[in-house]
Design a protein around this motif. Structure first.
Motif, PDB file in Angstrom:
ATOM      1  N   ARG A  28       0.822  -1.217   0.000  1.00  0.00           N
ATOM      2  CA  ARG A  28       0.000   0.000   0.000  1.00  0.00           C
ATOM      3  C   ARG A  28       0.856   1.267   0.000  1.00  0.00           C
ATOM      4  O   ARG A  28       0.391   2.332  -0.393  1.00  0.00           O
ATOM      5  N   ALA A  32       0.756   5.633  -1.347  1.00  0.00           N
ATOM      6  CA  ALA A  32       0.327   6.351  -0.143  1.00  0.00           C
ATOM      7  C   ALA A  32       0.949   7.736  -0.042  1.00  0.00           C
ATOM      8  O   ALA A  32       2.084   7.954  -0.443  1.00  0.00           O
ATOM      9  N   GLY A  36      -1.393   8.190   4.554  1.00  0.00           N
ATOM     10  CA  GLY A  36      -1.468   6.757   4.258  1.00  0.00           C
ATOM     11  C   GLY A  36      -0.330   5.986   4.899  1.00  0.00           C
ATOM     12  O   GLY A  36      -0.525   4.874   5.396  1.00  0.00           O
TER      13      GLY A  36
END
Length: 146
Positions: A28, A32, A36
Motif C-alpha cells: 500500500r 500512499a 497513508g
C-alpha cells in the motif's frame, strides 16, 4: 513506490531504518501519501501488539497466578480497545494530535507492562518491537501536525 516520500517521512522518526523497512514491506505504500504511511504504520503497530499479546496469553496460561502477567493482559486490552482504535479513527478524521496520542499511549502501556519485570519481561523482544513501531507511528502523526 515513492521511496523519496518514505525516506523524507521516516527521517523524521526516531527509528528511520525500521520505518523504511516496515513501509517498504507493505504494498500500500506505493500509492500512499504521508497520511497513508501513518495508517500503514498503525496497522504495523496492531500486528506487533498482536504478536506480543499472544506471548502474554501463552505465559498467563502457563502461570495464571502471575500478577505481572495479569497486569500486562490489562495493558494489552487497553492497547487493543482504546489506543489503536483512537489512532485509527483520528487518522481517518485528520486529527493527528489524537493519532499521536493514541500511539504514545501504546508506548506507555507497553512500558508499564515491561516495568513489572525486573530485568525485562519474558516477551521483551516482542515488547520492544511494539514500542519501536508505535513510536514511529506517533512521529508520523506529529509530522502531519506540523
Amino acid at each position: 513506490m515513492d521511496a523519496n516520500l518514505i525516506a523524507q517521512t521516516c527521517n523524521q522518526t526516531p527509528y528511520p531504518n525500521l520505518c523504511v523497512s516496515t513501509l517498504q514491506s507493505d504494498p500500500r505504500s506505493a500509492k500512499a501519501d504521508v497520511k497513508g504511511l501513518g495508517i500503514i504504520m498503525v496497522d504495523a503497530v496492531k500486528a506487533k501488539a498482536h504478536e506480543a499479546n499472544l506471548r502474554v496469553e501463552e505465559l498467563v496460561d502457563k502461570d495464571p497466578g502471575n500478577v505481572a502477567l495479569q497486569d500486562c493482559r490489562f495493558n494489552y486490552d487497553d492497547i487493543f480497545q482504546l489506543d489503536i482504535p483512537q489512532a485509527v479513527e483520528a487518522f481517518g478524521k485528520d486529527d493527528y494530535k489524537s493519532a499521536e496520542l493514541g500511539m504514545t499511549n501504546v508506548v506507555a502501556n507497553e512500558d508499564s507492562c515491561e516495568r513489572r519485570f525486573p530485568g525485562g519481561s519474558p516477551f521483551k523482544d516482542e515488547s520492544q518491537a511494539l514500542h519501536d513501531v508505535a513510536y514511529v507511528a506517533a512521529a508520523i502523526a506529529k509530522v502531519l501536525r506540523s
